[in-house]
Design a protein around this motif. Structure first.
Motif, short mmCIF file in Angstrom:
data_model
loop_
_atom_site.label_atom_id
_atom_site.label_comp_id
_atom_site.label_asym_id
_atom_site.label_seq_id
_atom_site.Cartn_x
_atom_site.Cartn_y
_atom_site.Cartn_z
N ALA A 38 0.77 -1.06 -0.12
CA ALA A 38 0.12 0.15 0.06
C ALA A 38 0.92 1.15 0.02
CB ALA A 38 -1.05 0.09 1.30
N VAL A 39 0.77 2.07 -1.24
CA VAL A 39 1.59 3.38 -1.14
C VAL A 39 0.86 4.50 -0.77
CG1 VAL A 39 2.93 4.76 -2.57
CG2 VAL A 39 2.96 2.28 -2.88
N VAL A 40 1.08 4.87 0.45
CA VAL A 40 0.39 5.96 1.07
C VAL A 40 1.15 7.22 0.54
CG1 VAL A 40 -0.57 7.29 3.08
CG2 VAL A 40 -0.59 4.60 2.94
N HIS A 41 0.53 7.92 -0.27
CA HIS A 41 1.25 9.29 -0.56
C HIS A 41 0.60 10.55 -0.91
CE1 HIS A 41 -0.80 9.70 -4.76
NE2 HIS A 41 -1.14 8.43 -4.40
N ASN A 42 1.29 11.59 -0.56
CA ASN A 42 0.70 12.89 -0.56
C ASN A 42 -0.07 12.97 -2.19
OD1 ASN A 42 0.50 15.62 -1.18
ND2 ASN A 42 2.33 16.07 0.09
N ALA A 43 -1.32 13.51 -1.91
CA ALA A 43 -2.08 13.60 -3.14
C ALA A 43 -1.36 14.84 -4.20
CB ALA A 43 -3.77 14.03 -2.97
N GLY A 44 -0.68 15.54 -3.69
CA GLY A 44 -0.06 16.55 -4.49
C GLY A 44 1.29 16.27 -5.16
N LEU A 45 1.42 14.85 -4.99
CA LEU A 45 2.91 14.29 -5.79
C LEU A 45 2.80 13.08 -6.53
CD1 LEU A 45 5.09 14.40 -2.22
CD2 LEU A 45 5.05 16.04 -4.22
N PRO A 46 1.78 13.11 -7.58
CA PRO A 46 1.62 12.29 -8.64
C PRO A 46 2.88 11.92 -9.13
CG PRO A 46 0.56 14.18 -9.40
CD PRO A 46 0.84 14.41 -8.02
N GLU A 47 3.78 13.06 -9.44
CA GLU A 47 4.98 12.98 -10.27
C GLU A 47 6.12 12.02 -9.36
OE1 GLU A 47 5.63 16.41 -7.80
OE2 GLU A 47 3.96 15.41 -8.99
N ILE A 48 5.86 11.93 -8.19
CA ILE A 48 6.84 11.16 -7.23
C ILE A 48 6.22 9.85 -7.05
CG2 ILE A 48 8.07 11.09 -5.22
CD1 ILE A 48 8.23 14.16 -5.24
N ALA A 49 5.15 9.68 -6.68
CA ALA A 49 4.35 8.40 -6.29
C ALA A 49 4.35 7.67 -7.50
CB ALA A 49 2.93 8.84 -5.65
N GLY A 50 4.22 8.03 -8.74
CA GLY A 50 3.95 7.24 -9.75
C GLY A 50 5.09 6.29 -10.15
N PRO A 51 6.36 7.08 -10.16
CA PRO A 51 7.65 6.13 -10.44
C PRO A 51 7.86 5.18 -9.14
CG PRO A 51 8.16 8.60 -10.70
CD PRO A 51 6.49 8.47 -10.28
N HIS A 64 -1.01 -0.93 -4.37
CA HIS A 64 -2.02 0.01 -4.49
C HIS A 64 -1.82 1.57 -4.13
CE1 HIS A 64 -4.83 -3.43 -5.03
NE2 HIS A 64 -3.92 -4.19 -4.09
N ALA A 65 -2.25 2.51 -4.82
CA ALA A 65 -1.66 3.75 -4.32
C ALA A 65 -2.89 4.30 -3.51
CB ALA A 65 -1.49 4.50 -5.50
N LEU A 66 -2.36 4.94 -2.42
CA LEU A 66 -3.54 5.56 -1.71
C LEU A 66 -3.30 7.00 -1.18
CD1 LEU A 66 -3.85 2.38 0.95
CD2 LEU A 66 -5.22 3.05 -0.89
N PRO A 67 -3.73 7.97 -2.10
CA PRO A 67 -3.57 9.36 -1.73
C PRO A 67 -4.02 9.62 -0.70
CG PRO A 67 -5.34 9.06 -3.40
CD PRO A 67 -4.87 7.81 -3.25
N VAL A 68 -3.58 10.77 0.01
CA VAL A 68 -3.95 11.52 1.39
C VAL A 68 -4.17 12.78 1.10
CG1 VAL A 68 -3.60 9.33 2.73
CG2 VAL A 68 -1.88 11.12 2.28
N PRO A 69 -4.57 13.69 1.90
CA PRO A 69 -4.45 15.24 1.98
C PRO A 69 -2.99 15.58 2.04
CG PRO A 69 -6.23 14.60 3.10
CD PRO A 69 -5.43 13.32 2.96
N ASP A 70 -2.83 16.83 1.66
CA ASP A 70 -1.54 17.59 1.50
C ASP A 70 -1.23 17.98 3.18
OD1 ASP A 70 -1.10 16.94 -0.93
OD2 ASP A 70 -1.50 18.95 -1.78
N GLY A 71 -0.15 18.16 3.53
CA GLY A 71 0.31 18.70 4.79
C GLY A 71 -0.59 17.96 5.92
N GLU A 72 -0.69 19.01 7.19
CA GLU A 72 -1.24 18.49 8.37
C GLU A 72 -2.50 17.95 8.45
OE1 GLU A 72 0.42 17.97 11.54
OE2 GLU A 72 2.22 18.33 10.15
N VAL A 98 3.58 -1.15 3.98
CA VAL A 98 3.14 0.34 3.56
C VAL A 98 4.41 0.79 3.05
CG1 VAL A 98 2.16 2.40 4.60
CG2 VAL A 98 1.14 -0.16 5.24
N VAL A 99 4.24 1.67 2.15
CA VAL A 99 5.36 2.60 2.00
C VAL A 99 4.62 4.03 1.82
CG1 VAL A 99 6.70 3.52 0.07
CG2 VAL A 99 6.33 0.87 0.24
N GLY A 100 5.28 4.72 2.78
CA GLY A 100 4.68 6.08 2.94
C GLY A 100 5.64 7.19 1.94
N VAL A 101 4.99 8.06 1.02
CA VAL A 101 5.73 8.95 0.18
C VAL A 101 5.25 10.10 0.61
CG1 VAL A 101 6.29 9.27 -2.32
CG2 VAL A 101 6.01 6.83 -1.64
#
Length: 358
Positions: A38-51, A64-72, A98-101
């Motif tokens: 499960a790749v939990v990533h900042n929703a504003g970073l598709p250019e990094i989460a994608g690779p 499985h990419a799981l976007p979460v809100p930006d910042g706090e 889980v991978v956090g990006v």
């Protein structure tokens, strides 16, 4: 360029790998036993989460990419509960990972989600901000915020590894990068004065990922944190020094409803802690002045509105470093000589604040 490897020792040792191209090491950190990630990533970073996702898929993992809100905004109970539901839906087991990006908030959240799911699954963290690299992703502390305070809910959950891909820093807005620099400067004051010298040598460069000292600043700050947490994983003593400036900083963040940059709050909090040290006769005035000079030189704030003191004083009552009703501060007895101040009188606290009020 060769990657730098900094070991974090303890019951579950791991490495922080720093340099360009380090994402190639991600599959090796996860290992052959893991099947689903499960790749939990900042929703504003598709250019990094994608690779990241693509590299994992090519290595044979189900991703499985799981976007979460930006910042706090990511570090809220509702977002965490949503991840738990996602993990259940995807069938994440104890042998998965889980991978956090993303920035520090995202890696804090991803780490806590991993720590709390099935009482703990493997986590690898890929911080993409300066703050994440030098602070949040290193040390195994994970957590979320609640309205009553920052990081009051959390767990210690060391990752299997931390990958600091330095090229991601070039995508950061300048203000966010400078905010992260506060934690680098903090490491200079509490343990490694060479950091302060590098900033003073080229303040403009220090405030940019293109600066000539950027890699050394990151590596030195990570080494400070790695050495401290290796000696004290669970904050039973020594690790508290990493909270230099954070008691007031967390109160500021709470008062600002977490819309205030963490590093900006820490910068103000460090000057406040320095003034406490000066007023108690523990810290020479020239070191207090150096706080203001170094922080100001890179564009960080050193003061806060005078009228905010009652709210901030109340906010400091709920602090992770407090013991019962006793408030505790990390202060300096000299450069790179941290100590503790326990139960300071209210008039002392107010006087130190008056020294930073604007």
């Amino acid at each position: 360029m060769t990657a730098t490897r900094i070991a974090v020792h303890g019951d579950s040792p791991y490495e922080v790998v720093i340099g360009p191209g380090v994402l190639d090491e991600l599959p090796g950190l996860l290992g052959a036993r893991v099947r689903t990630v499960a790749v939990v990533h900042n929703a504003g970073l598709p250019e990094i989460a994608g690779p990241v996702c693509k590299a994992l898929e090519q290595a044979g993992y189900t991703v499985h990419a799981l976007p979460v809100p930006d910042g706090e905004a990511a570090k809220e109970v509702g977002v965490l509960a949503g991840l738990w539901s996602d993990f259940a839906r995807l069938g994440i087991t104890r042998s998965d990972a889980v991978v956090g990006v993303g920035g520090g908030a995202t890696t804090d959240l991803a780490g806590f989600a991993a720590a709390s799911w099935l009482r703990g699954v493997k986590a690898v963290l890929v911080p993409t901000t300066l703050l994440g690299m030098v602070d949040a992703a290193v040390g195994g502390k994970t957590g979320i915020n609640i309205p009553e305070g920052k990081n009051l809910v959390g767990a210690f959950h060391p990752p299997a590894g931390v990958l600091c891909e330095l090229t991601t820093l070039t995508t950061m807005p300048r203000e966010d990068y400078v905010s992260g620099l506060a934690e680098v400067i903090k490491a200079g004051f509490i343990a490694d004065p060479k950091i302060l010298e590098l900033v003073e040598d080229d303040p403009q460069g220090a405030a940019s990922p293109a600066g000539r000292h950027t890699r050394e600043l990151v590596e030195r700050a990570v080494r400070v944190k790695a050495e401290v947490v290796s000696a004290d994983l669970r904050e039973s003593g020594l690790r508290e020094i990493l909270n230099y400036g954070h008691t007031l900083a967390h109160a500021i963040e709470k008062a600002e409803e977490y819309r205030f940059r963490h590093g900006h709050a820490v910068a103000i909090g460090m000057v406040y802690a320095a003034e406490l040290g000066r007023l108690t006769g523990r810290l020479p005035a020239e070191v207090v002045d150096r706080h203001r000079a170094v922080l100001t030189s890179v564009g960080l704030p050193t003061g806060y509105p005078a009228a905010a003191w009652p709210v901030l004083r109340e906010g400091m009552r709920v602090d992770k470093k407090a013991r019962g009703a006793t408030l505790r501060f990390v202060v300096l007895d000299g450069l790179a000589d941290p100590g503790r101040l326990e139960g300071p009188a209210d008039d002392l606290l107010a006087a130190a604040y008056q020294a930073i009020a604007r």
